[in-house]
Motif scaffolding. Structure first.
Motif, PDB file in Angstrom:
ATOM      1  N   ASP A  41       0.796  -1.226   0.000  1.00  0.00           N
ATOM      2  CA  ASP A  41       0.000   0.000   0.000  1.00  0.00           C
ATOM      3  C   ASP A  41       0.834   1.283   0.000  1.00  0.00           C
ATOM      4  OD1 ASP A  41      -2.152  -1.615  -0.002  1.00  0.00           O
ATOM      5  OD2 ASP A  41      -2.723  -1.300   2.090  1.00  0.00           O
ATOM      6  N   GLY A  42       2.156   1.160   0.104  1.00  0.00           N
ATOM      7  CA  GLY A  42       3.004   2.346   0.162  1.00  0.00           C
ATOM      8  C   GLY A  42       3.444   2.794  -1.224  1.00  0.00           C
ATOM      9  N   PHE A  43       4.488   3.641  -1.250  1.00  0.00           N
ATOM     10  CA  PHE A  43       5.028   4.124  -2.534  1.00  0.00           C
ATOM     11  C   PHE A  43       5.740   2.990  -3.266  1.00  0.00           C
ATOM     12  CE2 PHE A  43       5.787   8.223   0.057  1.00  0.00           C
ATOM     13  CZ  PHE A  43       4.452   8.575  -0.060  1.00  0.00           C
ATOM     14  N   PHE A  44       6.547   2.275  -2.517  1.00  0.00           N
ATOM     15  CA  PHE A  44       7.251   1.129  -3.106  1.00  0.00           C
ATOM     16  C   PHE A  44       7.726   0.221  -1.980  1.00  0.00           C
ATOM     17  CE2 PHE A  44      10.631   4.195  -2.267  1.00  0.00           C
ATOM     18  CZ  PHE A  44      11.661   3.424  -1.742  1.00  0.00           C
ATOM     19  N   SER A  45       8.017  -1.011  -2.341  1.00  0.00           N
ATOM     20  CA  SER A  45       8.685  -1.889  -1.391  1.00  0.00           C
ATOM     21  C   SER A  45       9.813  -2.588  -2.137  1.00  0.00           C
ATOM     22  CB  SER A  45       7.719  -2.883  -0.750  1.00  0.00           C
ATOM     23  OG  SER A  45       7.168  -3.736  -1.719  1.00  0.00           O
ATOM     24  N   LEU A  46      10.726  -3.138  -1.396  1.00  0.00           N
ATOM     25  CA  LEU A  46      11.907  -3.726  -2.031  1.00  0.00           C
ATOM     26  C   LEU A  46      12.409  -4.924  -1.231  1.00  0.00           C
ATOM     27  CD1 LEU A  46      14.737  -2.819  -0.294  1.00  0.00           C
ATOM     28  CD2 LEU A  46      13.832  -0.583  -1.005  1.00  0.00           C
ATOM     29  N   GLY A  47      13.157  -5.758  -1.910  1.00  0.00           N
ATOM     30  CA  GLY A  47      13.835  -6.864  -1.251  1.00  0.00           C
ATOM     31  C   GLY A  47      15.331  -6.693  -1.443  1.00  0.00           C
ATOM     32  N   MET A  48      16.089  -6.919  -0.396  1.00  0.00           N
ATOM     33  CA  MET A  48      17.554  -6.828  -0.489  1.00  0.00           C
ATOM     34  C   MET A  48      18.091  -8.206  -0.833  1.00  0.00           C
ATOM     35  SD  MET A  48      18.362  -4.387   2.732  1.00  0.00           S
ATOM     36  CE  MET A  48      17.086  -3.211   3.250  1.00  0.00           C
ATOM     37  N   ILE A  49      18.627  -8.313  -2.034  1.00  0.00           N
ATOM     38  CA  ILE A  49      19.098  -9.603  -2.549  1.00  0.00           C
ATOM     39  C   ILE A  49      20.620  -9.646  -2.403  1.00  0.00           C
ATOM     40  CG2 ILE A  49      19.101 -11.153  -4.539  1.00  0.00           C
ATOM     41  CD1 ILE A  49      16.253 -10.426  -3.828  1.00  0.00           C
ATOM     42  N   ALA A  50      21.091 -10.578  -1.594  1.00  0.00           N
ATOM     43  CA  ALA A  50      22.534 -10.662  -1.330  1.00  0.00           C
ATOM     44  C   ALA A  50      23.223 -11.596  -2.321  1.00  0.00           C
ATOM     45  CB  ALA A  50      22.763 -11.166   0.088  1.00  0.00           C
ATOM     46  N   ASP A  51      24.444 -11.243  -2.642  1.00  0.00           N
ATOM     47  CA  ASP A  51      25.338 -12.111  -3.411  1.00  0.00           C
ATOM     48  C   ASP A  51      25.782 -13.194  -2.418  1.00  0.00           C
ATOM     49  OD1 ASP A  51      27.251 -13.255  -4.952  1.00  0.00           O
ATOM     50  OD2 ASP A  51      28.444 -11.443  -5.238  1.00  0.00           O
ATOM     51  N   PHE A  52      25.051 -14.293  -2.373  1.00  0.00           N
ATOM     52  CA  PHE A  52      25.080 -15.193  -1.221  1.00  0.00           C
ATOM     53  C   PHE A  52      26.194 -16.248  -1.277  1.00  0.00           C
ATOM     54  CE2 PHE A  52      23.161 -18.579   1.448  1.00  0.00           C
ATOM     55  CZ  PHE A  52      23.039 -17.857   2.614  1.00  0.00           C
ATOM     56  N   GLN A  53      26.044 -17.188  -2.192  1.00  0.00           N
ATOM     57  CA  GLN A  53      26.937 -18.351  -2.155  1.00  0.00           C
ATOM     58  C   GLN A  53      28.407 -17.984  -2.350  1.00  0.00           C
ATOM     59  OE1 GLN A  53      25.610 -21.576  -4.580  1.00  0.00           O
ATOM     60  NE2 GLN A  53      26.796 -23.016  -3.391  1.00  0.00           N
ATOM     61  N   ALA A  54      28.671 -17.131  -3.329  1.00  0.00           N
ATOM     62  CA  ALA A  54      30.075 -16.795  -3.620  1.00  0.00           C
ATOM     63  C   ALA A  54      30.720 -16.079  -2.438  1.00  0.00           C
ATOM     64  CB  ALA A  54      30.146 -15.914  -4.869  1.00  0.00           C
ATOM     65  N   SER A  55      29.959 -15.208  -1.751  1.00  0.00           N
ATOM     66  CA  SER A  55      30.580 -14.472  -0.641  1.00  0.00           C
ATOM     67  C   SER A  55      30.815 -15.395   0.556  1.00  0.00           C
ATOM     68  CB  SER A  55      29.757 -13.241  -0.259  1.00  0.00           C
ATOM     69  OG  SER A  55      28.482 -13.601   0.160  1.00  0.00           O
ATOM     70  N   LEU A  56      29.949 -16.399   0.755  1.00  0.00           N
ATOM     71  CA  LEU A  56      30.198 -17.355   1.844  1.00  0.00           C
ATOM     72  C   LEU A  56      31.394 -18.247   1.515  1.00  0.00           C
ATOM     73  CD1 LEU A  56      26.742 -18.569   3.195  1.00  0.00           C
ATOM     74  CD2 LEU A  56      28.041 -16.543   3.757  1.00  0.00           C
ATOM     75  N   GLU A  57      31.489 -18.627   0.252  1.00  0.00           N
ATOM     76  CA  GLU A  57      32.636 -19.457  -0.145  1.00  0.00           C
ATOM     77  C   GLU A  57      33.935 -18.682   0.004  1.00  0.00           C
ATOM     78  OE1 GLU A  57      30.164 -22.276  -3.259  1.00  0.00           O
ATOM     79  OE2 GLU A  57      31.653 -20.855  -4.054  1.00  0.00           O
ATOM     80  N   CYS A  58      33.871 -17.406  -0.289  1.00  0.00           N
ATOM     81  CA  CYS A  58      35.083 -16.583  -0.244  1.00  0.00           C
ATOM     82  C   CYS A  58      35.474 -16.221   1.198  1.00  0.00           C
ATOM     83  CB  CYS A  58      34.833 -15.327  -1.079  1.00  0.00           C
ATOM     84  SG  CYS A  58      36.224 -14.217  -1.150  1.00  0.00           S
ATOM     85  N   SER A  96      17.497 -13.608  -0.730  1.00  0.00           N
ATOM     86  CA  SER A  96      16.763 -12.447  -0.237  1.00  0.00           C
ATOM     87  C   SER A  96      16.834 -12.433   1.290  1.00  0.00           C
ATOM     88  CB  SER A  96      15.304 -12.566  -0.714  1.00  0.00           C
ATOM     89  OG  SER A  96      14.573 -11.466  -0.275  1.00  0.00           O
ATOM     90  N   LEU A  97      17.356 -11.344   1.868  1.00  0.00           N
ATOM     91  CA  LEU A  97      17.620 -11.342   3.314  1.00  0.00           C
ATOM     92  C   LEU A  97      16.740 -10.388   4.118  1.00  0.00           C
ATOM     93  CD1 LEU A  97      21.525 -11.457   3.463  1.00  0.00           C
ATOM     94  CD2 LEU A  97      19.900 -13.349   3.528  1.00  0.00           C
ATOM     95  N   TYR A  98      16.275  -9.330   3.488  1.00  0.00           N
ATOM     96  CA  TYR A  98      15.537  -8.314   4.257  1.00  0.00           C
ATOM     97  C   TYR A  98      14.716  -7.496   3.259  1.00  0.00           C
ATOM     98  CZ  TYR A  98      15.116  -4.620   7.961  1.00  0.00           C
ATOM     99  OH  TYR A  98      14.668  -3.726   8.907  1.00  0.00           O
ATOM    100  N   HIS A  99      13.521  -7.123   3.669  1.00  0.00           N
ATOM    101  CA  HIS A  99      12.671  -6.330   2.783  1.00  0.00           C
ATOM    102  C   HIS A  99      12.312  -5.010   3.458  1.00  0.00           C
ATOM    103  CE1 HIS A  99      11.171  -9.695  -0.105  1.00  0.00           C
ATOM    104  NE2 HIS A  99      12.411  -9.923   0.296  1.00  0.00           N
ATOM    105  N   PHE A 100      11.846  -4.094   2.663  1.00  0.00           N
ATOM    106  CA  PHE A 100      11.541  -2.765   3.189  1.00  0.00           C
ATOM    107  C   PHE A 100      10.388  -2.157   2.414  1.00  0.00           C
ATOM    108  CE2 PHE A 100      13.071   0.683   5.816  1.00  0.00           C
ATOM    109  CZ  PHE A 100      13.823  -0.004   6.743  1.00  0.00           C
ATOM    110  N   THR A 101       9.621  -1.324   3.070  1.00  0.00           N
ATOM    111  CA  THR A 101       8.551  -0.615   2.386  1.00  0.00           C
ATOM    112  C   THR A 101       8.579   0.855   2.794  1.00  0.00           C
ATOM    113  OG1 THR A 101       6.162  -0.618   1.925  1.00  0.00           O
ATOM    114  CG2 THR A 101       6.813  -1.211   4.149  1.00  0.00           C
ATOM    115  N   VAL A 102       8.259   1.729   1.853  1.00  0.00           N
ATOM    116  CA  VAL A 102       8.290   3.175   2.089  1.00  0.00           C
ATOM    117  C   VAL A 102       6.949   3.759   1.651  1.00  0.00           C
ATOM    118  CG1 VAL A 102       9.435   5.346   1.460  1.00  0.00           C
ATOM    119  CG2 VAL A 102      10.788   3.247   1.674  1.00  0.00           C
TER     120      VAL A 102
END
Ligand code: FMN
Length: 124
Positions: free
Chosen positions: A17-34, A89-95
């Protein structure tokens, strides 16, 4: 398409119902491997930092924001065409505009400490 935001966010209207919402998508597997498995926690810290900036920027712009921790990550991945663990996807937000809830009480932050200040030492 707002129903998608609502649905993937545990059916929360606030996500749609807000202006927009978003999901924070992390570069997951490669960063854990590294960086090792403990980097999982680091990715959440980073997401939280982005969230705090969004909270502050929304307030500065005269609107409001809310972090969304309740979301279904697998459907989010389907929506964006993501497979396996490359991204996560680790965290979402709405504004959006504020809707005050009159049932809530607001108290001054650190109210007891402010009361304990000597005269003349009040904050502006
Ligand atoms: C990690 C995190 C996840 C949250 N998830 C949700 C959520 O799924 N739905 C929601 O309405 N609010 C969510 N919130 C917002 C909180 O419910 C609350 O509104 C916000 O933390 C401000 O709280 P305060 O007014 O007591 O300071 C979340 C907040 C954080 C920090």
């Amino acid at each position: 398409m707002t129903w998608v935001a609502n649905r993937v966010s545990c059916d929360q209207d606030i996500a749609a119902d807000g202006f927009f919402s978003l999901g924070m998508i992390a570069d997951f597997q490669a960063s854990l491997e590294c960086h090792g498995a403990s980097f999982y926690r680091h990715l959440f810290w980073e997401s939280g930092l982005v969230g705090q900036v969004l909270y502050l920027e929304a307030e500065a712009a005269g609107v409001r924001a809310t972090g969304i921790g309740c979301f279904f990550d697998d459907p989010v991945h389907q929506v964006f065409g993501l497979r396996d663990l490359e991204f996560q996807s680790l965290y979402h937000f709405t504004v959006g505009g504020p809707v005050d809830d009159p049932r809530l009480t607001t108290l001054p932050p650190y109210g007891q400490r402010v009361k304990a200040r000597p005269r003349g030492m009040d904050l502006p």
